[in-house]
Design an enzyme around this catalytic site. Structure first.
Site, PDB file in Angstrom:
ATOM      1  N   THR A  78       4.593  -1.504   5.772  1.00 44.34           N
ATOM      2  CA  THR A  78       5.454  -0.324   5.637  1.00 44.34           C
ATOM      3  C   THR A  78       6.311  -0.039   6.872  1.00 44.34           C
ATOM      4  O   THR A  78       7.508   0.234   6.748  1.00 44.34           O
ATOM      5  CB  THR A  78       4.584   0.904   5.300  1.00 44.34           C
ATOM      6  OG1 THR A  78       4.071   0.712   3.991  1.00 44.34           O
ATOM      7  CG2 THR A  78       5.375   2.193   5.332  1.00 44.34           C
ATOM      8  N   LYS A 164       4.515   9.823   4.479  1.00 43.35           N
ATOM      9  CA  LYS A 164       4.039   9.051   5.635  1.00 43.35           C
ATOM     10  C   LYS A 164       4.929   9.309   6.847  1.00 43.35           C
ATOM     11  O   LYS A 164       6.158   9.269   6.721  1.00 43.35           O
ATOM     12  CB  LYS A 164       4.099   7.548   5.340  1.00 43.35           C
ATOM     13  CG  LYS A 164       3.128   7.049   4.294  1.00 43.35           C
ATOM     14  CD  LYS A 164       3.264   5.525   4.132  1.00 43.35           C
ATOM     15  CE  LYS A 164       2.299   5.011   3.081  1.00 43.35           C
ATOM     16  NZ  LYS A 164       2.445   3.554   2.854  1.00 43.35           N
ATOM     17  N   ASP A 165       4.317   9.472   8.014  1.00 40.38           N
ATOM     18  CA  ASP A 165       5.100   9.655   9.242  1.00 40.38           C
ATOM     19  C   ASP A 165       6.059   8.479   9.453  1.00 40.38           C
ATOM     20  O   ASP A 165       7.259   8.670   9.671  1.00 40.38           O
ATOM     21  CB  ASP A 165       4.171   9.852  10.459  1.00 40.38           C
ATOM     22  CG  ASP A 165       2.957   8.922  10.454  1.00 40.38           C
ATOM     23  OD1 ASP A 165       3.109   7.742  10.086  1.00 40.38           O
ATOM     24  OD2 ASP A 165       1.853   9.374  10.821  1.00 40.38           O
TER      25      ASP A 165
HETATM   26 ZN   LIG Z   1       0.911  -0.364   1.630  1.00 39.40          ZN
END
Ligand SMILES: [Zn+2]
Length: 549
Positions: A78, A164-165
């Site tokens: 990510t 998510k950060d």
């Molecule tokens: Zn993932």
């Protein structure tokens, strides 16, 4: 003659009027970048029969689809994924070599956006102090969002929203106007003191948090919204990533009792939280309101959490994407109502794909497996002790299929790193699921025909990456702790992890599709060309020419 000129003038006027009506504006009012976390290419079509006309199908019918878009480096996680989309380059230059890595410069294991110099803004007493200790400090190159801000003396505004950060911070770049992520403990949208809201959340965010959407969703259940056709109840193959077990309906009683909102990340409500807040951000920050193009980065993470936990063939994953489609439909209707289609440029892509669940593939007699990376360091230390007859802390870290040698300890033992690397290579090569293991030097010497040699090299940052790298067989992954018996993950150079959607829609986009290979790093320079601004400062991608016609 006079009559003729008047007639000609009339014609000219009519022609101008027609041009004024049909010519698209020279710049979009707003660019909306959408990342769907862990969305594989096939999900555009696999669940299409359940999609409505307004979401994915709106993009496919009215937009331009780069059907053959690939991640061009490993590891496909990510942090690196969001960085590559927005920097137009790979970990070798932007420095985001994983979600976590051993940092030889700082001599610590670090997280891609961690920055202990900053504090949380917008949390409550329940908030873990680390939740807001983030910044883009580890991101070494500029983003397309940075370049947009730089292009016109900071008149363009940039904002970013993600649970998510790292999915919010890396797209937002170094100089956004606002960057928000989700705090599980309080259920608030928060930021850090790195950003312009360092003295406190703006009133509109505090007011928004006070509406307590997370409480509303925690009091609901998650049920399958349609009769599933593309999945089965593979609840024997649930991962160990989150608290949800297999079986609809999912109730959140445990989360309600513990007072944590983290469970929502695994459900379609996680995406609803993002859509709602993205629309609020546009309204409150007046994005797209003047002649300076603004940029909103939106990243949907629930798709990733869900597929990690339940796997590719799960009913949960099917329902997640069908409901994702409804979210997109709602968002696109809002955007078109507010700005008109011609004034909004949308692109939708993913930060990586996802693998089939190995234990499920095994049951189908397709080779697959899970490599025990979590215990590899201990096993290697024991082997090296046997080989060299002395115990030493030979290895600094094993992470993302890379090995960092402990250079100080090797110097104390008067041992050459090459000697130790050779012994490690011999050990790893004998383990099931290992395709090959290479030192950095060996990787540099490989011929171009070696599988994924370019992808492997583009994932290596000279100062940050490990001394050795190993490649697993197809359908093998190394996240043994969470996904050894079920669920799934990503990170490899194989197509299931690298082939992702990329669809463009709105301002000046002609409907169509192409099957030419596009790299994920091509998105940022293409945006730069469309906006007639400089590409990010380490761009290695190329302009997708078919979109410029
Ligand atoms: Zn993932």
């Amino acid at each position: 003659m006079r009559l003729l000129s008047a007639f000609a003038l009339l014609l000219l006027f009519a022609a101008n009027a027609a041009t004024a009506q049909t010519a698209p504006p020279s710049k979009p009012k707003i660019v909306v970048g959408i990342v769907v976390d862990q969305m594989r290419y096939d999900y555009l079509y696999r669940y299409q029969r359940h999609y409505g006309p307004g979401g994915f199908n709106r993009l496919l019918k009215g937009g331009f689809s780069c059907e053959n878009t690939r991640f061009n480096y490993v590891p496909t996680y990510t942090g690196p994924g969001h960085a590559a989309i927005y920097t137009g380059t790979t970990p070798s230059l932007n420095g985001i070599i994983g979600n976590d890595w051993w940092d030889p410069e700082l001599r610590i294991k670090r997280y891609c956006t961690a920055d202990k110099r900053h504090r949380t803004v917008g949390g409550t007493a329940k908030t873990d102090p680390g939740t807001g200790q983030h910044s883009p400090v580890a991101l070494l190159s500029s983003t397309i969002t940075d370049e947009l801000r730089l292009s016109n003396n900071f008149r363009s505004k940039v904002a970013s929203v993600c649970l998510k950060d790292r999915g919010s911070i890396l797209p937002a770049g170094h100089i956004p106007n606002a960057c928000y992520w989700f705090d599980d403990a309080s259920g608030n949208w928060i930021t850090s003191t790195y950003y312009p809201d360092s003295l406190g959340l703006p009133k509109w965010v505090s007011d928004y948090n006070a509406r307590r959407w997370p409480d509303t969703f925690l009091n609901k259940t998650w049920e399958m919204g349609h009769a599933p056709t593309e999945s089965f109840d593979n609840w024997n193959y649930v991962g160990k990533y989150g608290s949800l077990k297999g079986g609809f309906p999912h109730d959140f009683a445990a989360a309600r009792a513990s007072g944590s909102y983290g469970v929502l990340r695994f459900t379609p409500y996680g995406n609803t939280l993002v859509t709602n807040f993205a629309m609020e951000t546009i309204d409150a920050m007046e994005l797209g309101a003047d002649e300076w193009t603004d940029f909103l980065c939106v990243s949907y993470s629930a798709t990733d959490y869900c597929a990690h936990q339940f796997g590719v063939h799960a009913q949960e994953t099917e329902d997640m994407y069908v409901r994702m489609d409804r979210e997109l439909s709602r968002f696109f209707e809002y955007l078109e109502r507010k700005f008109g289609k011609d004034n909004v440029l949308v692109f939708l892509t993913a930060d990586h794909g996802g693998a089939e669940t190995p234990v499920h593939l095994n049951k189908l007699h397709i080779p697959a497996g899970v490599f025990e990376e979590s215990t590899l360091e201990d096993r290697l230390e024991k082997s090296l002790e046997m080989i060299f007859g002395t115990s030493g802390n030979y290895i600094q870290a094993v992470e993302n299929q890379q090995i960092w040698l402990n250079w100080d300890a090797l110097a104390d033992l008067d041992m050459k790193p090459e000697e130790v690397a050779q012994a490690i290579g011999g050990q790893i090569r004998s383990l099931p699921g290992v395709y090959d293991v290479l030192t950095r030097h060996e990787l540099e010497m490989l011929p171009a025909e070696y599988p994924f040699v370019s992808e492997l090299r583009r994932g290596i940052h000279p100062r940050r990456s490990g001394d050795m790298i190993y490649l697993l067989d197809p359908a093998w992954h190394a996240d043994d702790k969470a996904f050894s018996t079920g669920g799934t993950t990503h990170g490899s150079p194989y197509p299931y992890d690298t082939h992702v959607p990329l669809v463009w829609y709105g301002w000046r986009i002609q409907p169509g599709e192409s099957h030419k290979i596009v790299s994920i790093t091509d998105i940022a320079p293409t945006l730069a060309a469309m906006l007639r601004i400089m590409e990010p400062n380490a761009t290695t991608g190329k302009i997708i020419e078919e979109l410029m016609r």
